[in-house]
Design a protein around this motif. Structure first.
Motif, PDB file in Angstrom:
ATOM      1  N   ALA A  23       8.794  12.974  -6.684  1.00 23.80           N
ATOM      2  CA  ALA A  23       7.796  11.906  -6.852  1.00 23.80           C
ATOM      3  C   ALA A  23       6.431  12.470  -7.214  1.00 23.80           C
ATOM      4  CB  ALA A  23       7.697  11.080  -5.573  1.00 23.80           C
ATOM      5  N   ASP A  24       6.089  13.632  -6.657  1.00 21.41           N
ATOM      6  CA  ASP A  24       4.800  14.244  -6.942  1.00 21.41           C
ATOM      7  C   ASP A  24       4.785  14.919  -8.314  1.00 21.41           C
ATOM      8  OD1 ASP A  24       3.668  13.497  -4.464  1.00 21.41           O
ATOM      9  OD2 ASP A  24       4.712  15.140  -3.481  1.00 21.41           O
TER      10      ASP A  24
ATOM     11  N   GLN B 222       0.019  14.917  -2.166  1.00 20.25           N
ATOM     12  CA  GLN B 222       1.421  14.589  -1.956  1.00 20.25           C
ATOM     13  C   GLN B 222       1.583  13.145  -1.483  1.00 20.25           C
ATOM     14  OE1 GLN B 222       2.903  17.637   0.715  1.00 20.25           O
ATOM     15  NE2 GLN B 222       3.271  19.054  -0.984  1.00 20.25           N
ATOM     16  N   ASN B 223       2.527  12.449  -2.081  1.00 21.10           N
ATOM     17  CA  ASN B 223       2.776  11.056  -1.710  1.00 21.10           C
ATOM     18  C   ASN B 223       3.177  10.907  -0.249  1.00 21.10           C
ATOM     19  OD1 ASN B 223       2.178   9.953  -4.159  1.00 21.10           O
ATOM     20  ND2 ASN B 223       4.290   9.528  -4.758  1.00 21.10           N
ATOM     21  N   LYS B 224       4.072  11.760   0.199  1.00 15.97           N
ATOM     22  CA  LYS B 224       4.671  11.580   1.528  1.00 15.97           C
ATOM     23  C   LYS B 224       3.701  11.893   2.654  1.00 15.97           C
ATOM     24  CE  LYS B 224       8.710  12.894   4.266  1.00 15.97           C
ATOM     25  NZ  LYS B 224       9.979  13.678   4.292  1.00 15.97           N
TER      26      LYS B 224
ATOM     27  N   LYS C 115       4.221  12.210 -11.188  1.00 17.13           N
ATOM     28  CA  LYS C 115       2.925  11.528 -11.269  1.00 17.13           C
ATOM     29  C   LYS C 115       1.821  12.477 -11.755  1.00 17.13           C
ATOM     30  CE  LYS C 115       1.056  12.260  -6.617  1.00 17.13           C
ATOM     31  NZ  LYS C 115       0.539  11.625  -5.390  1.00 17.13           N
TER      32      LYS C 115
ATOM     33  N   LYS D  27       0.321  13.011   2.146  1.00 19.22           N
ATOM     34  CA  LYS D  27      -1.080  12.942   1.707  1.00 19.22           C
ATOM     35  C   LYS D  27      -1.765  14.311   1.744  1.00 19.22           C
ATOM     36  CE  LYS D  27      -0.415   8.603   1.256  1.00 19.22           C
ATOM     37  NZ  LYS D  27      -0.041   8.109  -0.101  1.00 19.22           N
TER      38      LYS D  27
ATOM     39  N   ASP E  86       0.808  -1.220   0.000  1.00 17.73           N
ATOM     40  CA  ASP E  86       0.000   0.000   0.000  1.00 17.73           C
ATOM     41  C   ASP E  86       0.844   1.274   0.000  1.00 17.73           C
ATOM     42  OD1 ASP E  86      -2.400  -1.309  -0.111  1.00 17.73           O
ATOM     43  OD2 ASP E  86      -2.780  -1.239   2.036  1.00 17.73           O
TER      44      ASP E  86
ATOM     45  N   ALA F 191       3.583   4.094  -1.391  1.00 20.59           N
ATOM     46  CA  ALA F 191       3.831   4.688  -2.715  1.00 20.59           C
ATOM     47  C   ALA F 191       4.920   3.894  -3.432  1.00 20.59           C
ATOM     48  CB  ALA F 191       4.254   6.147  -2.564  1.00 20.59           C
ATOM     49  N   GLU F 192       4.826   3.847  -4.751  1.00 22.85           N
ATOM     50  CA  GLU F 192       5.769   3.044  -5.537  1.00 22.85           C
ATOM     51  C   GLU F 192       7.218   3.423  -5.256  1.00 22.85           C
ATOM     52  OE1 GLU F 192       6.777   1.951 -10.234  1.00 22.85           O
ATOM     53  OE2 GLU F 192       5.150   3.344  -9.729  1.00 22.85           O
ATOM     54  N   ARG F 193       7.484   4.717  -5.154  1.00 17.40           N
ATOM     55  CA  ARG F 193       8.859   5.171  -4.916  1.00 17.40           C
ATOM     56  C   ARG F 193       9.354   4.695  -3.559  1.00 17.40           C
ATOM     57  NH1 ARG F 193      13.024   6.863  -8.160  1.00 17.40           N
ATOM     58  NH2 ARG F 193      14.605   7.779  -6.828  1.00 17.40           N
ATOM     59  N   THR F 194       8.478   4.736  -2.546  1.00 21.51           N
ATOM     60  CA  THR F 194       8.857   4.286  -1.206  1.00 21.51           C
ATOM     61  C   THR F 194       9.125   2.787  -1.217  1.00 21.51           C
ATOM     62  OG1 THR F 194       7.455   6.010  -0.241  1.00 21.51           O
ATOM     63  CG2 THR F 194       8.162   4.226   1.217  1.00 21.51           C
TER      64      THR F 194
END
Length: 365
Positions: free
Chosen positions: A207-208, A226-228, A211, A230, A85, A87-90
Motif C-alpha cells: 500500500a505504501d 506508512q499507512n498502517k 502511493k 503512520k 478517515d 486508508a483507502e486500502r483498509t
C-alpha cells in the motif's frame, strides 16, 4: 369511519415515523406530530440519527422504538467519519467483509438485541470451514461495527464478539530467494518490474509502495508516511534505489500522459495495487510453465513477500537495527520475529571440548 392502514413496508420504522425518497435519490425521515394538518418534523436523511431524534422526541430509548439489525450497524459504521478517515486500502478490506457477514446474519435480518456470543461462534465455524483467515477478519469488522453502534447509542447490548476466540493462524513464513525473484522479474512487464524493484529496495508494504509520488522526493530523500502505523521515514535515494528511480523517471518522460506517481502503466497513468497483483499472477503462471521444477515456490510467491525478503536480506548482510529502521518498526523484537519467521533464527554450532575437537581435526587431515 376512518381506519388506520396496517403498514406492510418499513417495518423497522417506529409508529409515526415516515420516510420519503426525493428526486435527488436521497431518503429523508419525518415524524408525524399528530395534528390535524398532519404537520411533520424533519428528522434528516440519516436513518440512525433519525431514530435517535425520534427517541428524544418521544422521551424513550432507541431500542424501544426501532428494530436495528446487524446490517444497520454495518451501514452506520460504513457511513461514519471513523470509517471514512481510514486508508483507502483498509476501507476496501473492511467493505469486502460485508457480503459474507450479511449472508449469515441477514437471512432473515438479525436484530442487534438478539445476537449472542453463541451466534458469533456459529458464524466463525461456518466461515472458518472456507477460510479461517477471512473469518478472523470478518470477526474484527463485526466487532468494530458493534462498538461503533454502542458509541452512537444504537444499542446498549455488550459486544457479543468479546470472548469468542479467533482462529490461531501460522505466521506467513515465505522467503523469496534470488532465483525465484529473478525468474519472475525476467518475464515481467515494466510496471511490474518497477513495482518489484521499489518494494524490495524500500522494504515497504504494498500500500505504501503504490502511493509513492515524485513529490515525496526532496533533497535526496524519499519521504514515506506508512499507512498502517503512520511511521515517518526518510529513505535515501542512493545506490540501486537511485538507479531504479532515475530509470522510471526517464521512461515516464516518453509517455503520452505524465503522472506524478512512481509506479505507472505503459501509458504513464498511475497503476493500482490490484492491477499489479493481477499482472503478477498472470506472469507467475507463465514462469511456472517455463520452470516447472520451481512450481511450488513460485505459487507461494506473493508480491507482499518482497517486504520480508528485503528485511531478511538486510538482516543477514548487516544487522537487525538496519532492518528495523527500514521497515519502520518501533521495537527491534518485532523485526526479529518478522525476519525469523521467514528465514529462521541464526545460530552457531556446538563448541566441542578440546578432546573431541582434536578428534575432528585428525579425521580431516
Amino acid at each position: 369511519m376512518d381506519m388506520a392502514r396496517i403498514p406492510t413496508v418499513n417495518l423497522n420504522l417506529p409508529k409515526g415515523m415516515r420516510k420519503r425518497k426525493q428526486r435527488s435519490g436521497k431518503t429523508y425521515y419525518y415524524l408525524e406530530t399528530g395534528t390535524d394538518k398532519r404537520k411533520e418534523i424533519s428528522l434528516g436523511d440519516d436513518y440512525y440519527e433519525a431514530i435517535k431524534k425520534y427517541a428524544d422526541a418521544k422521551q424513550t430509548n432507541t431500542e424501544n422504538v426501532a428494530v436495528l439489525t446487524l446490517k444497520d450497524a454495518l451501514t452506520a459504521y460504513f457511513k461514519s467519519r471513523k470509517y471514512l478517515d481510514l486508508a483507502e486500502r483498509t476501507r476496501d478490506d473492511y467493505k469486502a467483509c460485508e457480503p459474507k457477514i450479511l449472508e449469515f446474519f441477514n437471512d432473515p435480518p438479525a436484530v442487534l438485541e438478539t445476537i449472542e456470543a453463541s451466534h458469533i461462534q456459529e458464524f466463525m465455524e461456518w466461515r472458518g470451514a472456507e477460510s479461517k483467515r477471512r473469518a478472523n477478519y470478518e470477526h474484527s469488522v463485526i466487532s468494530i461495527a458493534w462498538n461503533y453502534a454502542r458509541r452512537k447509542g444504537l444499542t446498549n447490548k455488550p459486544n457479543p464478539c468479546e470472548g469468542v476466540p479467533k482462529f490461531e493462524l501460522k505466521a506467513r513464513d515465505v522467503y523469496v530467494d534470488d532465483d525465484v525473484y529473478l525468474a519472475v522479474y525476467e518475464m515481467a512487464c515494466d510496471p511490474v518490474r518497477d513495482a518489484m524493484d521499489i518494494a524490495y529496495l524500500s522494504g515497504q508494504r504494498p500500500a505504501d509502495v503504490f502511493k509513492m509520488d515524485e513529490t515525496a522526493i526532496k533533497d535526496g530523500f524519499l519521504n514515506i508516511v506508512q499507512n498502517k502505523t503512520k511511521a515517518k521515514l526518510r529513505l535515501r535515494v542512493e545506490a540501486d534505489l537511485k538507479i531504479v528511480i532515475d530509470r522510471i523517471l526517464e521512461r515516464k518522460r516518453k509517455n503520452p500522459v505524465y503522472s506524478l506517481a512512481l509506479i505507472c502503466d505503459e501509458k504513464g497513468k498511475r497503476i493500482t495495487q490490484d492491477a499489479i497483483a493481477q499482472r503478477f499472477r498472470k506472469i507467475r503462471k507463465k514462469v511456472i510453465t517455463k520452470y516447472p521444477k520451481m512450481a511450488t515456490v513460485l505459487r507461494n510467491f506473493q508480491f507482499r513477500d518482497l517486504r520480508a525478503k528485503s528485511a531478511t536480506d538486510i538482516f543477514e548482510k548487516e544487522d537487525i537495527k538496519r532492518a528495523q529502521a527500514l521497515l519502520g518498526h518501533t521495537d527491534p523484537e518485532t523485526t526479529e520475529i518478522y525476519v525469523r519467521s521467514v528465514s529462521g533464527q541464526q545460530v552457531s554450532p556446538t563448541l566441542p571440548s578440546t578432546k573431541i575437537r582434536s578428534a575432528i581435526i585428525s579425521r580431516a587431515s
